[in-house]
Design an enzyme around this catalytic site. Structure first.
Site, PDB file in Angstrom:
ATOM      1  N   GLU A 275       0.836  -1.201   0.000  1.00  0.00           N
ATOM      2  CA  GLU A 275       0.000   0.000   0.000  1.00  0.00           C
ATOM      3  C   GLU A 275       0.873   1.254   0.000  1.00  0.00           C
ATOM      4  O   GLU A 275       0.577   2.239  -0.685  1.00  0.00           O
ATOM      5  CB  GLU A 275      -0.900  -0.045   1.237  1.00  0.00           C
ATOM      6  N   HIS A 276       1.969   1.215   0.758  1.00  0.00           N
ATOM      7  CA  HIS A 276       2.912   2.340   0.766  1.00  0.00           C
ATOM      8  C   HIS A 276       3.630   2.482  -0.568  1.00  0.00           C
ATOM      9  O   HIS A 276       3.955   3.590  -0.994  1.00  0.00           O
ATOM     10  CB  HIS A 276       3.954   2.146   1.879  1.00  0.00           C
TER      11      HIS A 276
ATOM     12  N   GLU B 277       4.763   4.824  11.074  1.00  0.00           N
ATOM     13  CA  GLU B 277       3.312   4.647  11.107  1.00  0.00           C
ATOM     14  C   GLU B 277       2.922   3.576  12.112  1.00  0.00           C
ATOM     15  O   GLU B 277       1.911   3.709  12.804  1.00  0.00           O
ATOM     16  CB  GLU B 277       2.788   4.298   9.714  1.00  0.00           C
TER      17      GLU B 277
END
Length: 478
Positions: free
Chosen positions: A92-93, A169
């Protein structure tokens, strides 16, 4: 650029657009354009087409000047193992760090020039990449999405650059105690199974995942039969199908060595986990039993049951006049700062529970009344309770679909879960079919005398012993 290209974490992936739906809201102040029943019947049809390779294309034309188009994939942390847990989140990153045809700068310029928003989220069973843009830019949006999913560069240098970002994160998520509590709840309820794994994965994996791990993950799970190209807004279904054929017909539907990844059964274990920290100001506590799967017919009565319990926050108006009995008790006795009844449904199981945030001196009382609310559902729920819960649930279902992005997300997840989009009229009929007896029977099946899973974070010394909480899952009645 942050406004145009962004990632959306799993906890907020569905709280998105706020556009008004012209079908549901009046164009003239103070006067409804259509009734509730008319809005259900007149809702646009969701059209579904399957390509030769198994990829499904679904769309709903609402007549908006904007549209949301995206790719929903049956892939998430449940498909990972201990070694690659977090691969989906890491991908996703990496999704918007450039493709083979568009380096990161060029990709961002393309999105920026369209005035679009490109986003993604990962959950335990689903991954989504989607774009909100003007309806006229649909072809370009589909092209960019196909590149992001099929041709992500996964450059070694970019992977190393993203490691500290992912680790930061992970550290930030640790400060969100609600997320921590619910992750712990999954970990103890589904211990020893893939569903117990966090979506983000452990920090050790974030440090050690290699490019090959990510490539293997994509090659194993990004297959056409597990993908849905969904769109909502000013879209033409035939045009969308044509675009899908142009950009996604090359997506493979074959697995190497016919090694189709199958979901292993996830057993529920009644258990508890406590993370005591007396320096924290408030305790986060979640209690849950095994719920129904997404496709189970019991899902609707359980949704009505949760609507009866409702939710509460100190910022709510209404005070002692709130409709939920548990909310009124929370106000009168100052039991908690907030609570929320929830039901997380998966392909073959679920979690039905209550999460609350309370002062350390009121944990015992709040747990008692939360379990008491469950027992009331199983034994003494009334006609008026059910009618109120049904109305609240109907309003919630309609209110969620207030823009092209939530509608598109709803389409994508429905196709993956049910193989079709369940229309609002069908939901309405299934909700109307719930009677007090049906609700009592279904709640007794899932809640009454069942072993709960409990997770608690913070100053939780007053949390009752597990055996005491287990004994509160039934009543001795004479």
């Amino acid at each position: 650029m942050a406004a145009s290209v962004c990632r959306v974490g799993s906890t907020v992936g569905r709280a998105l657009a706020k556009n008004r739906n012209p079908i549901l809201l009046s164009l003239r102040r103070g006067q409804a354009s259509v009734s509730y029943a008319q809005s259900l019947v007149g809702a646009p049809e969701t059209r579904l087409t399957a390509l030769d390779n198994g990829l499904r294309v679904a769309s709903e034309e609402t007549g908006h000047a904007t549209c949301t188009v995206g790719l929903w994939i049956s892939a998430g942390s449940r498909y990972e193992n201990e070694k690659n847990n977090g691969a989906g989140f890491f991908l996703e990153h990496m999704a918007f760090k450039g493709t083979k045809n568009h380096p990161q700068t060029a990709l961002e310029q393309q999105v920026e020039s369209m005035g679009a928003h490109l986003s993604a989220y990962t959950s335990r069973e689903h991954t989504a990449y989607y774009m909100k843009t003007l309806a006229k830019d649909l072809p370009k949006a589909v092209e960019l999405l196909s590149e992001v999913v099929q041709s992500c560069s996964l450059n070694e240098a970019e992977i190393e650059q993203q490691r500290p970002v992912v680790l930061r994160e992970l550290a930030e998520v640790e400060t969100n105690l609600q997320d921590v509590c619910l992750d712990l709840l999954h970990a103890t309820a589904f211990q020893g199974t893939p569903l117990g794994q966090s979506v983000l994965g452990p920090s050790d994996n974030a440090r050690t995942l290699t490019r090959q791990n990510l490539v293997d993950y994509v090659n194993s799970h990004y297959k056409a039969p597990r993908m849905v190209l969904a769109a909502a807004g000013g879209v033409n279904h035939e045009e969308l199908v044509s675009l899908a054929k142009s950009h996604f017909s090359g997506v493979s539907f074959e697995y190497e060595g016919d090694a189709v990844p199958l979901l292993s059964p996830c057993r529920f274990t009644g258990s508890e986990v406590r993370m005591r920290d007396d320096d924290l100001p408030l305790a986060h506590v979640a209690i849950a039993v095994e719920g129904a799967s997404a496709a189970s017919p019991d899902i609707v009565p359980l949704m009505v049951a949760n609507s009866i319990i409702g939710s509460f926050d100190l910022t709510y108006g209404g005070g002692k006049n709130l409709s939920s009995r548990l909310a009124r008790l929370a106000v009168e006795e100052k039991l908690c700062h907030s609570f929320q009844a929830f039901h997380s449904s998966y392909s073959d199981t679920g979690l039905l529970g209550i999460h609350f945030v309370a002062d350390k001196h009121y944990i015992d009382d709040m747990m008692h009344w939360s379990q008491n609310a469950w027992m009331n559902l199983c034994t003494t729920v009334t006609e008026s309770d059910v009618a109120r819960g049904k109305n609240a649930l109907k309003a919630s279902l309609v209110g969620q679909l207030n823009g092209t992005t939530p509608i598109c997300d709803d389409i994508g997840r429905h196709i993956l879960n049910y193989g079709r989009r369940i229309p609002l009229a069908e939901w309405d009929a299934r909700i109307d079919a719930v009677t007090p007896k049906v609700l009592r029977d279904v709640c007794s099946k899932y809640i009454y005398d069942k072993c709960p899973a409990v997770a608690a974070v913070g100053p939780v010394e007053q949390l009752p012993d597990y055996n005491r909480m287990r004994s509160a899952m039934y009543w001795l009645r004479f």
